[in-house]
Enzyme design. Structure first.
Site, PDB file in Angstrom:
ATOM      1  N   SER A  82      -2.790 -30.042   2.418  1.00 43.82           N
ATOM      2  CA  SER A  82      -3.022 -29.477   3.762  1.00 43.82           C
ATOM      3  C   SER A  82      -4.390 -29.795   4.337  1.00 43.82           C
ATOM      4  CB  SER A  82      -2.770 -27.969   3.747  1.00 43.82           C
ATOM      5  OG  SER A  82      -1.409 -27.697   3.460  1.00 43.82           O
ATOM      6  N   GLU A  96      -4.465 -32.404  -6.313  1.00 39.67           N
ATOM      7  CA  GLU A  96      -3.582 -31.859  -5.284  1.00 39.67           C
ATOM      8  C   GLU A  96      -2.863 -30.633  -5.831  1.00 39.67           C
ATOM      9  OE1 GLU A  96      -0.999 -35.215  -3.926  1.00 39.67           O
ATOM     10  OE2 GLU A  96      -2.340 -35.123  -2.220  1.00 39.67           O
ATOM     11  N   GLU A 113       5.333 -34.668  -6.236  1.00 37.36           N
ATOM     12  CA  GLU A 113       6.728 -34.762  -5.796  1.00 37.36           C
ATOM     13  C   GLU A 113       7.533 -35.705  -6.693  1.00 37.36           C
ATOM     14  OE1 GLU A 113       5.168 -33.759  -1.339  1.00 37.36           O
ATOM     15  OE2 GLU A 113       5.777 -35.805  -1.808  1.00 37.36           O
ATOM     16  N   ASN A 170      -0.967 -40.602   2.777  1.00 40.02           N
ATOM     17  CA  ASN A 170       0.287 -40.745   2.033  1.00 40.02           C
ATOM     18  C   ASN A 170       1.411 -40.367   2.989  1.00 40.02           C
ATOM     19  OD1 ASN A 170       2.518 -40.630   0.418  1.00 40.02           O
ATOM     20  ND2 ASN A 170       1.817 -38.901  -0.818  1.00 40.02           N
ATOM     21  N   TRP A 171       2.077 -41.338   3.555  1.00 38.85           N
ATOM     22  CA  TRP A 171       3.091 -41.079   4.560  1.00 38.85           C
ATOM     23  C   TRP A 171       4.364 -40.484   3.987  1.00 38.85           C
ATOM     24  CZ3 TRP A 171       3.188 -45.881   8.390  1.00 38.85           C
ATOM     25  CH2 TRP A 171       1.952 -45.964   9.020  1.00 38.85           C
ATOM     26  N   LYS A 172       4.530 -40.527   2.684  1.00 41.40           N
ATOM     27  CA  LYS A 172       5.734 -40.024   2.013  1.00 41.40           C
ATOM     28  C   LYS A 172       6.972 -40.702   2.641  1.00 41.40           C
ATOM     29  CE  LYS A 172       3.232 -35.886   0.732  1.00 41.40           C
ATOM     30  NZ  LYS A 172       3.241 -34.405   0.536  1.00 41.40           N
ATOM     31  N   HIS A 175       2.397 -38.611  -8.274  1.00 41.60           N
ATOM     32  CA  HIS A 175       2.359 -37.557  -7.250  1.00 41.60           C
ATOM     33  C   HIS A 175       3.247 -36.396  -7.708  1.00 41.60           C
ATOM     34  CE1 HIS A 175       2.935 -35.397  -3.488  1.00 41.60           C
ATOM     35  NE2 HIS A 175       1.841 -35.990  -3.085  1.00 41.60           N
ATOM     36  N   GLY A 190      -1.188 -35.952   3.628  1.00 47.08           N
ATOM     37  CA  GLY A 190       0.223 -36.187   3.949  1.00 47.08           C
ATOM     38  C   GLY A 190       0.461 -36.050   5.441  1.00 47.08           C
ATOM     39  N   GLY A 191       0.940 -34.882   5.836  1.00 50.62           N
ATOM     40  CA  GLY A 191       1.376 -34.650   7.211  1.00 50.62           C
ATOM     41  C   GLY A 191       0.394 -35.071   8.280  1.00 50.62           C
ATOM     42  N   GLY A 226       1.684 -29.392   1.883  1.00 50.41           N
ATOM     43  CA  GLY A 226       2.690 -29.161   2.922  1.00 50.41           C
ATOM     44  C   GLY A 226       2.828 -27.721   3.358  1.00 50.41           C
TER      45      GLY A 226
HETATM   46  O1  LIG Z   1       0.851 -34.500  -0.953  1.00 48.01           O
HETATM   47  C1  LIG Z   1      -0.096 -34.705  -0.217  1.00 48.01           C
HETATM   48  C2  LIG Z   1      -0.721 -36.047  -0.151  1.00 48.01           C
HETATM   49  O2  LIG Z   1      -0.315 -36.854  -1.233  1.00 48.01           O
HETATM   50  C3  LIG Z   1      -0.626 -33.643   0.700  1.00 48.01           C
HETATM   51  O3  LIG Z   1       0.321 -33.458   1.725  1.00 48.01           O
HETATM   52  P1  LIG Z   1      -0.106 -32.550   2.989  1.00 48.01           P
HETATM   53  O4  LIG Z   1      -1.384 -33.144   3.537  1.00 48.01           O
HETATM   54  O5  LIG Z   1       1.054 -32.686   3.944  1.00 48.01           O
HETATM   55  O6  LIG Z   1      -0.299 -31.150   2.442  1.00 48.01           O
END
Ligand SMILES: O=C(CO)COP(=O)(O)O
Length: 249
Positions: free
Chosen positions: A211, A165, A96, A9-11, A94, A232-233, A171
């Protein structure tokens, strides 16, 4: 046997130029063919991503979608627009989007219905926040998100993926322990069995996100009820994503 799924998930990261660079590197990497790889870039990069991933086994996903088919919905993107770009998965609900953009369980439910009706796969995100975890309400919260998010769904359940999640792990580098992640994914599978059936629950993939890194992915994926990861990251660089798909190799 459920095929493991590693989803990036590149956000709100990587413009079209960066997307082309990353994916051009990724398609040259040796990825474990036993694991399904999925990339979810920003909307603006979907066309470029679709071109580069065409003919590969790497799937393309979106990070959100409108619950409406078309029309006067400024700023929104429809399922048809996503299908036009060879998108096959959509991340829905999600944390967010729930936290920053007011997506309720009811909106999430409508988005899932719309997504499944168009034969796209829906990745339903659920998870508790730090206070809810501290107060030991995480199962209650996740169960409610599942029941409300999956309400009145009876078709195409094979196209549903759940992503657990915990918000406090997203994050932060504070990954949920392997034991706790397994426990929650097992609880989610049990909840899905109550919503649908044991057969549907046994076949449904449940991912962990929060994470996940090349350094911890192997331990997490060794659990019976964890069928993959939503990352994500650590999904933004080709080398890192290759390592995630290859479980840390
Ligand atoms: O929100 C996430 C994937 O959708 C997780 O993000 P991180 O891997 O950066 O913690």
């Amino acid at each position: 046997m459920r095929k493991k799924l590693i989803a990036g998930n590149w956000k709100m990261n990587l413009n079209v130029t960066d997307t082309r660079k990353m994916l051009s590197e990724l398609v040259e990497k040796n990825l474990n063919s036993e694991v399904e790889a999925l990339i979810c870039p920003p909307f603006t990069s979907l066309e470029a991503a679709s071109e580069i991933l065409k003919g590969t086994n790497i799937k393309l996903g979106a990070q959100n979608v409108s619950e409406y088919e078309d029309g006067a919905r400024t700023g929104e993107i429809s399922t048809n627009m996503l299908k036009d770009l060879s998108v096959s998965y959509v991340i829905i609900g999600h944390s967010e989007r729930r936290t920053y953009y007011g997506e309720t369980d009811e909106i999430v439910n409508e988005k899932i219905k719309r997504t499944l009706s168009q034969n796209l796969k829906a990745v339903l995100c659920v998870g508790e926040d730090e206070v809810e975890r501290r107060e030991n309400r995480h199962e209650e919260v996740v169960k409610s998100q599942l029941e409300k998010g999956l309400r009145e769904i009876s078709e195409n359940t094979e196209d549903i993926v759940i992503a657990y999640e915990p918000i406090w792990a997203i994050g932060t580098g504070n990954t949920c322990s392997s034991e706790d992640a397994e426990s929650m994914c097992k609880f989610i599978r049990s909840s899905v069995a109550n919503i649908f059936s044991s057969e549907i629950a046994d076949n449904m993939r449940i991912l962990y996100g929060g994470s996940v890194k090349p350094s911890n992915v192997r331990e997490l994926m060794s659990n019976e009820n964890i069928d993959g990861a939503l990352v994500g990251g650590a999904s933004l660089k080709a080398e890192d994503f290759q390592s995630l798909v290859n479980f840390g190799e």
